[in-house]
Design a protein around this motif. Structure first.
Motif, PDB file in Angstrom:
ATOM      1  N   GLY A 184       0.615  -1.163  -0.036  1.00  0.00           N
ATOM      2  CA  GLY A 184       0.088   0.001  -0.043  1.00  0.00           C
ATOM      3  C   GLY A 184       0.958   1.312  -0.030  1.00  0.00           C
ATOM      4  N   SER A 185       2.071   1.160   0.009  1.00  0.00           N
ATOM      5  CA  SER A 185       2.874   2.255   0.176  1.00  0.00           C
ATOM      6  C   SER A 185       2.825   3.213  -1.057  1.00  0.00           C
ATOM      7  N   GLU A 186       2.923   4.530  -1.178  1.00  0.00           N
ATOM      8  CA  GLU A 186       2.800   5.313  -2.152  1.00  0.00           C
ATOM      9  C   GLU A 186       4.061   5.367  -3.238  1.00  0.00           C
ATOM     10  N   ASP A 187       5.152   5.280  -2.492  1.00  0.00           N
ATOM     11  CA  ASP A 187       6.340   5.831  -2.908  1.00  0.00           C
ATOM     12  C   ASP A 187       6.952   4.174  -3.561  1.00  0.00           C
ATOM     13  N   SER A 188       6.841   3.127  -2.531  1.00  0.00           N
ATOM     14  CA  SER A 188       7.495   1.801  -2.970  1.00  0.00           C
ATOM     15  C   SER A 188       6.368   0.752  -2.799  1.00  0.00           C
ATOM     16  N   PRO A 189       5.370   0.601  -3.365  1.00  0.00           N
ATOM     17  CA  PRO A 189       4.321  -0.406  -3.105  1.00  0.00           C
ATOM     18  C   PRO A 189       4.960  -1.895  -3.561  1.00  0.00           C
ATOM     19  N   ARG A 190       4.047  -2.893  -3.027  1.00  0.00           N
ATOM     20  CA  ARG A 190       4.415  -4.122  -3.401  1.00  0.00           C
ATOM     21  C   ARG A 190       4.221  -4.223  -4.815  1.00  0.00           C
ATOM     22  N   ILE A 191       4.830  -5.378  -5.663  1.00  0.00           N
ATOM     23  CA  ILE A 191       4.715  -5.528  -7.047  1.00  0.00           C
ATOM     24  C   ILE A 191       3.302  -5.829  -7.630  1.00  0.00           C
ATOM     25  N   LEU A 192       2.826  -6.904  -6.933  1.00  0.00           N
ATOM     26  CA  LEU A 192       1.355  -7.356  -7.549  1.00  0.00           C
ATOM     27  C   LEU A 192       0.451  -6.606  -6.841  1.00  0.00           C
ATOM     28  N   GLY A 193      -0.697  -6.189  -7.556  1.00  0.00           N
ATOM     29  CA  GLY A 193      -1.896  -5.581  -7.426  1.00  0.00           C
ATOM     30  C   GLY A 193      -2.647  -6.166  -5.771  1.00  0.00           C
ATOM     31  N   ALA A 194      -2.876  -7.367  -5.770  1.00  0.00           N
ATOM     32  CA  ALA A 194      -3.544  -7.785  -4.753  1.00  0.00           C
ATOM     33  C   ALA A 194      -2.792  -7.496  -3.455  1.00  0.00           C
ATOM     34  N   PHE A 195      -1.712  -7.201  -3.342  1.00  0.00           N
ATOM     35  CA  PHE A 195      -0.700  -7.192  -2.202  1.00  0.00           C
ATOM     36  C   PHE A 195      -0.768  -5.858  -1.747  1.00  0.00           C
ATOM     37  N   ASN A 196      -1.234  -4.932  -2.475  1.00  0.00           N
ATOM     38  CA  ASN A 196      -1.504  -3.515  -2.006  1.00  0.00           C
ATOM     39  C   ASN A 196      -2.838  -3.237  -1.578  1.00  0.00           C
ATOM     40  N   LEU A 295      -7.784 -13.644  -9.272  1.00  0.00           N
ATOM     41  CA  LEU A 295      -7.577 -14.038 -11.043  1.00  0.00           C
ATOM     42  C   LEU A 295      -6.386 -13.109 -11.509  1.00  0.00           C
ATOM     43  N   ASP A 296      -6.319 -11.548 -10.972  1.00  0.00           N
ATOM     44  CA  ASP A 296      -5.372 -10.748 -11.850  1.00  0.00           C
ATOM     45  C   ASP A 296      -3.826 -11.198 -11.239  1.00  0.00           C
ATOM     46  N   LEU A 297      -3.820 -11.972 -10.536  1.00  0.00           N
ATOM     47  CA  LEU A 297      -2.420 -12.300 -10.182  1.00  0.00           C
ATOM     48  C   LEU A 297      -1.880 -13.604 -11.055  1.00  0.00           C
ATOM     49  N   PHE A 298      -2.908 -14.025 -12.035  1.00  0.00           N
ATOM     50  CA  PHE A 298      -2.104 -14.967 -12.676  1.00  0.00           C
ATOM     51  C   PHE A 298      -1.615 -14.206 -14.036  1.00  0.00           C
ATOM     52  N   GLY A 299      -1.360 -12.809 -14.217  1.00  0.00           N
ATOM     53  CA  GLY A 299      -1.066 -12.311 -15.407  1.00  0.00           C
ATOM     54  C   GLY A 299      -2.175 -12.432 -16.869  1.00  0.00           C
ATOM     55  N   SER A 300      -1.676 -11.985 -17.812  1.00  0.00           N
ATOM     56  CA  SER A 300      -2.597 -11.949 -18.649  1.00  0.00           C
ATOM     57  C   SER A 300      -2.934 -13.320 -19.307  1.00  0.00           C
ATOM     58  N   GLU A 301      -4.124 -13.596 -19.814  1.00  0.00           N
ATOM     59  CA  GLU A 301      -4.578 -15.005 -20.130  1.00  0.00           C
ATOM     60  C   GLU A 301      -3.540 -15.370 -21.300  1.00  0.00           C
ATOM     61  N   THR A 302      -3.169 -14.544 -22.140  1.00  0.00           N
ATOM     62  CA  THR A 302      -1.953 -14.866 -23.354  1.00  0.00           C
ATOM     63  C   THR A 302      -0.810 -14.091 -22.713  1.00  0.00           C
ATOM     64  N   SER A 303       0.274 -14.640 -22.837  1.00  0.00           N
ATOM     65  CA  SER A 303       1.472 -14.173 -22.332  1.00  0.00           C
ATOM     66  C   SER A 303       2.656 -14.889 -22.972  1.00  0.00           C
ATOM     67  N   THR A 304       3.470 -14.021 -23.669  1.00  0.00           N
ATOM     68  CA  THR A 304       4.707 -14.517 -24.084  1.00  0.00           C
ATOM     69  C   THR A 304       5.851 -14.927 -22.872  1.00  0.00           C
TER      70      THR A 304
END
Ligand code: BYC
Length: 472
Positions: A184-196, A295-304
């Motif tokens: 939840g930090s403004e300046d240096s948040p965690r990398i993945l959305g759900a963890f903020n 579900l967002d934590l899985f990245g995009s459904e198609t991913s190179t």
């Protein structure tokens, strides 16, 4: 024979840390920073001790020991599953070759990135949950919270060990950065959305341990397949600890649903908020939110990225070795659901590109098992209402559905239609305030808050009314 863990060392481990003075010094230098982080960002409730399990050996039998432990004195350490000398790479270009004991130069950056992302989630969850002790519904639940927290702390150690042992100076810098970013930090948040996101109440905590820890199970399951053997062995042991976290989520939601049905029957109404319960429609909204964010934590459904990780042997599929195909996937195609010209439709894509989708599909099927359990509770109570998982396109911010508005039942909506209905699908400020208002701590032995049913059994054969925690 299972490898036992040396607890006479400053950093308990089963990797012969004493035999590598350089690494031992690096980890001993990181240890005070970790303990500082725990003191500042870990649980805020003051306790004397907590009834915790600690790993004693990584083998099948006897790996857990239970005792009352002062939280800051928990023995965080480095535990890898036993090495299988015969292990071969199971997928991708290197299939059939021996697994790697060192990081191949050409995959260094990708492996480091995966380990950093994994490592980043662990302390993030401790930060998200740090205030929950102040409102625990029982000593039993309080103990489970702290068990989850110390083990997430150990999972951070697991990733930091890999970074420091195998990635040189950059790895050491990344290990330091894992304690600097904050949820939840403004300046240096965690990398993945759900963890903020916040975990402000215990319903959120149970949803998080059900849905988000379960993403952890699936991501760790794919890293367990990795050709980089130390990563594989680390994840294998982490998965054993992870099982309890999901148990906390599954049974936590069971018990909330059960209590809600009791209040509904007792007062003959669905509107149980005035009686101190959580209405089923609010539980459904929390499911909708936590499922979609996870579900967002899985990245995009198609991913190179995912295709490259697989081909390189860095990250496999869920239960890769049990899959009945060539484990290369170069000629295969998969069907995925996506938005095509404003409509939900299926598309054929190369299987290599659809690996995040493949993992997500396994995850969704697993999530469904909890819903089935909770619906059984409703059925047993003679109620017609049912809980459900929303459509995979609902409320998505990562991947092929982001940018589209899709209802929980899978209808494509305009922005206006969505805005008019969103409060019936996702927790509103009023819902959250009500749930928050129920969060009054119950620290008396054997007692439980009114909004949740007691568990069917205690921990490690102890009764529910055991003194699981001594407060300070
Ligand atoms: N948020 O190809 P794409 C756990 C970025 S939980 C922000 O679609 P990829 C735990 C991505 O970085 C498990 N950004 O994704 C649970 C990329 O950026 P660049 C944690 C995101 O790489 C509870 C771009 O979008 N472990 O253990 O195939 C308590 C396109 O990416 C997100 C792991 O996740 C997002 N959600 O897959 C405690 C395993 N998603 O490169 C612990 C390690 C994607 O274009 N990580 N992006 O700048 C991975 O395997 C992969 O990195 C991901 C993403 C599955 C996360």
């Amino acid at each position: 024979m299972s490898q036992s863990i040396d607890y006479t060392e400053r950093i308990p481990n089963n990797v012969d840390l004493a035999g590598d003075r350089r690494l031992q010094r690096a980890l001993e230098a990181w240890q005070p920073a970790f303990l500082n982080w725990w003191a500042e960002m870990g649980p805020t409730l003051d306790t004397s001790d907590v009834y915790l399990r600690t790993a004693t050996a990584v083998g099948r039998e006897g790996w857990a020991h239970f005792d009352h432990v002062a939280l800051p004195e928990y023995r965080w350490g480095v535990f890898l599953a036993e090495r299988d000398e015969e292990r071969k790479i199971a997928f991708g270009d290197g299939k059939g070759q021996p697994v790697w004991q060192q990081v191949p130069g050409e995959y260094r950056a990708e492996l480091q990135r995966l380990i950093v992302i994994q490592g980043d989630t662990e302390p993030a969850s401790v930060e998200q949950q740090r205030r929950l002790g102040l409102t625990a519904p029982s000593l039993y639940d309080l103990r489970n919270l702290f068990q989850v927290n110390v083990e997430e702390g150990r999972h951070l150690w697991a990733m930091v060990y890999l970074l420091q042992a195998y990635f040189g100076r950059e790895g050491r810098d990344e290990a330091d950065a894992l304690l600097i970013r904050n949820s939840g930090s403004e300046d240096s948040p965690r990398i993945l959305g759900a963890f903020n996101e916040e975990t402000p109440d215990w319903l959120s905590f149970f949803m998080f341990t059900y849905f988000t820890d379960r993403d952890g199970k699936y991501q760790l399951g794919t890293l367990k397949e990795s050709a980089f053997d130390p990563l594989s062995r680390t994840c294998e042991f982490m998965l054993k600890e992870e099982a309890h976290h999901m148990f906390v989520g599954t049974t936590g939601i069971d018990r909330v649903v059960k209590r809600s049905t009791e209040l509904m029957r007792e007062h003959e109404t669905e509107e149980i908020a005035p009686y101190g319960g959580i209405a089923l429609n609010v539980i459904q909204k929390y499911i909708n939110f936590h499922f979609s964010v996870s579900l967002d934590l899985f990245g995009s459904e198609t991913s190179t990225n995912a295709a490259n990780y697989f081909t390189a042997g860095l990250k496999g599929r869920w239960q890769e070795t049990r899959r009945k195909d060539d484990h290369l996937l170069t000629d295969d195609s998969s069907e995925i659901e996506a938005m095509v010209d404003g409509q939900l439709n299926t598309q054929q894509v190369p299987s290599l590109l659809a690996l995040n989708h493949d993992l997500r599909t396994e995850y969704v099927a697993d999530c469904q098992s909890g819903v089935k359990r909770w619906n059984k509770v409703l059925e047993d109570a003679g109620l017609d209402a049912r809980l459900f998982l929303p459509h995979v396109g609902f409320n998505r911010h990562v991947g092929l559905f982001s940018g589209s508005k899709i209802s929980p039942s899978g209808e494509v909506m305009t922005d206006e239609q969505w805005a008019a209905r969103a409060t019936t699908w996702l927790p509103t400020p009023e819902d959250k305030t009500h749930v928050q208002s129920l969060m009054q701590p119950v620290y008396e032995r054997g007692k439980i808050a009114n909004w949740i049913a007691p568990p069917n059994q205690g921990i490690n054969g102890q009764p529910f009314d055991y003194q699981y925690v001594h407060l300070a």
